[in-house]
Design an enzyme around this catalytic site. Structure first.
Site, short mmCIF file in Angstrom:
data_model
loop_
_atom_site.label_atom_id
_atom_site.label_comp_id
_atom_site.label_asym_id
_atom_site.label_seq_id
_atom_site.Cartn_x
_atom_site.Cartn_y
_atom_site.Cartn_z
CD GLU A 186 -3.04 -1.05 2.24
OE1 GLU A 186 -2.99 -0.12 3.06
OE2 GLU A 186 -3.90 -1.93 2.27
CD GLU A 396 -3.68 -5.56 3.91
OE1 GLU A 396 -4.47 -4.71 4.34
OE2 GLU A 396 -2.44 -5.42 3.90
#
Ligand SMILES: *[C@@H]1O[C@H](CO)[C@@H](O)[C@H](O)[C@H]1NC(C)=O
Ligand SMILES: *[C@@H]1O[C@H](CO)[C@@H](O)[C@H](O)[C@H]1NC(C)=O
Ligand SMILES: *[C@@H]1O[C@H](CO)[C@@H](O)[C@H](O)[C@H]1NC(C)=O
Length: 496
Positions: A186, A396
């Site tokens: 991320e 995720e």
């Protein structure tokens, strides 16, 4: 009109009926995830050095909601055997972990490798493999050595070499056993968060530092990918990608359609286009928009630093699959720039948009977290249609709650409804190759401290043993991994 309603109704009915009989493809992999700083603890054991998270929370404890930090966390540094046991209980095919740069390379540089760090990750990786669980390893999950932050961190272009030297050590030590790699987790949070003063290094300089960081993370990822490709792939035949967090965005009204397209490019394209698109580089519409902003503000060059053609070619195509973190969907509304305030503020201000919630969608504990599973299927289609990439690993997905109850039926329902959307996307022809639930257990949830729970297992943070206990969602997930379908029952009751 009546006809359209009838057709839509039929599709909905036939989809929910067929979901019961759908199973996940044979090759589909189930997993769970954690990250080093959130679970390991042992922040100063042996020769481990200080990371940016250690420094920020030791010097500014009030930044986390409960004044806590990751000094001990789940104590997985000592309790990793129990973590593996839990992965076995869940019946997962893979466990996603991350490596703490400061545990492996205390100097930040590759001149000295910690024996203790090497032993810890070797034990964890070997322990998983002994149980037939694939270690999925993230090389960088936000915990930069503080010594490198002091030299400018991700805003300094030298970080591309610092990071790739670290990645070479990781590939060299563990590449014989780890076959799936995430270079950087991320990057949006690293740059837009870190330089938007909502995350480490907690610097208020998104207009310049954040965009430098944005370019450097992409180049650092590409350098590690190309290194793997040339030096390690011939030996180990693994796969490498970069993970992006992708909120899906929808227009609040039809007038917000164009703003929404731009928003998706701002928050996903800015970290994905350079890697996954055929053309490479920044998303053209974002590059143009930000160049116009920079010019209006009197900057001689665009604040979003341009790529050279050589850099574009270097970064383009550096993936073996799309690594997707999906949590939520939001609505986009065009506003006056001074009204544009939100969680990831600066980029929205640049665009003159506000991010709002659809009042009809249920909300999780956070005001930015709407529960909209259909958004996941839309993201998967968008990735396929925009980049022509259809092999997606969901690295995720999970539900945050303030409620620590073991009877977490809301988490069961969240995971189940997202797995349903994955089954539908697979049926549509998208090659979703796996799903990694966030998280194996409750852990140090960054600036929310220990107040927010994400775990399939609860963790007793008041006990020195950090006792782990399965929640209802752990039971649910283990029945999914065993039946490889959502047709799961408990005490003879269907979960629906
Ligand atoms: C490590 O940190 C803990 C606090 O988490 C502290 O109590 C302890 O003294 C430190 N140990 C060393 C060797 O510095
Ligand atoms: C995925 O994208 C390809 C290439 O654009 C397209 O041909 C295909 O129909 C898409 N698949 C789905 C399921 O939309
Ligand atoms: C912690 O674990 C040890 C060893 O299993 C046990 O003897 C002890 O009672 C536990 N302590 C707590 C507070 O659970």
């Amino acid at each position: 009109m009546g006809f359209v309603v009838a057709v839509v109704f039929c599709i909905v009915v036939s989809e929910s009926w067929s979901l019961q009989s759908l199973t996940f493809p044979k090759e589909f992999k189930f997993g769970v995830a954690t990250a080093a700083y959130q679970v390991e603890g042992a922040w100063n054991i042996s020769d481990k050095s200080e990371s940016t998270w250690d420094r920020l929370l030791h010097t500014h404890p009030s930044l986390s909601d409960d004044g806590s930090n990751g000094d001990v966390a789940c104590d997985s540094y000592h309790l990793w055997r129990r973590d593996i046991e839990m992965a076995v209980e869940l019946g997962v095919d893979m466990y996603r972990i991350s490596i703490a740069w400061t545990r492996l390379l205390p100097n930040g540089f590759a001149n000295y490798i910690s024996e203790d760090g090497k032993r810890f990750y070797n034990n964890l990786i070997d322990g998983l493999l002994e149980k037939g669980i694939e270690p999925l390893v993230t090389i960088y999950h936000w915990d930069l050595p503080q010594s490198l932050q002091d030299l400018g961190g991700w805003a300094n272009p030298l970080v591309i070499d610092w990071y790739s030297d670290y990645a070479r050590v990781v590939f060299t030590l563990f590449g014989d056993r780890v076959k799936t790699w995430i270079t950087i987790n991320e990057a949006l949070v690293i740059c837009d968060g870190g330089y938007g003063k909502t995350w480490v290094p907690y610097i208020d300089d998104m207009a310049i530092g954040g965009y430098l960081c944005n370019k450097h993370v992409l180049l650092a990822h590409a350098k590690a990918y190309r290194m793997y490709d040339e030096e390690f792939r011939p030996l180990y035949h693994g796969k490498v990608s970069i993970s992006n967090v992708f909120f899906w965005y929808e227009p609040e009204t039809p007038e917000d359609e164009e703003a929404t397209k731009l928003t998706i490019q701002m928050w996903e394209g800015r970290y994905a286009h350079a890697v996954y698109s055929k053309a490479g580089g920044w998303p053209p519409e974002i590059e143009k928009f930000l160049a116009a902003n920079s010019k209006r503000e009197g900057y001689p060059t665009p604040r979003l630093p341009p790529f050279t053609q050589e850099e574009i070619d270097y970064v383009r195509g550096t993936y073996d699959f799309y690594s997707l973190n999906y949590y939520t969907t939001r609505l986009v509304r065009r506003v006056k720039p001074e009204e544009a305030g939100s969680w990831i503020f600066y980029g929205n201000k640049e665009l003159g948009i506000a991010i709002v919630n659809d009042p009809s969608w249920p909300m999780a504990s956070f005001d930015w977290f709407a529960i909209h599973p259909e958004g996941l299927r839309k993201v998967l289609h968008w990735i396929n249609n925009t980049y022509g990439v259809s092999n997606v690993l969901i690295t995720e997905n999970g539900l945050p709650t303030y409620d620590a109850s073991l009877y977490d039926f809301n988490r069961v329902s969240y995971i189940k409804s997202h797995l349903e959307q994955i089954l539908l996307a697979i049926k549509d022809g998208i090659n979703v190759i796996g799903y990694t639930a966030w998280a194996l257990m409750d852990n140090f949830e960054w600036l929310s401290g220990y107040t927010v729970k994400f775990g399939l297992y609860s963790v007793d943070f008041t006990s020195p043993n950090r006792t782990r206990t399965p929640r209802e969602s752990a039971r649910f997930y283990s029945s999914v991994t065993r039946t490889r379908s959502l047709n799961t029952t408990r005490h003879g009751l269907n979960y629906y």
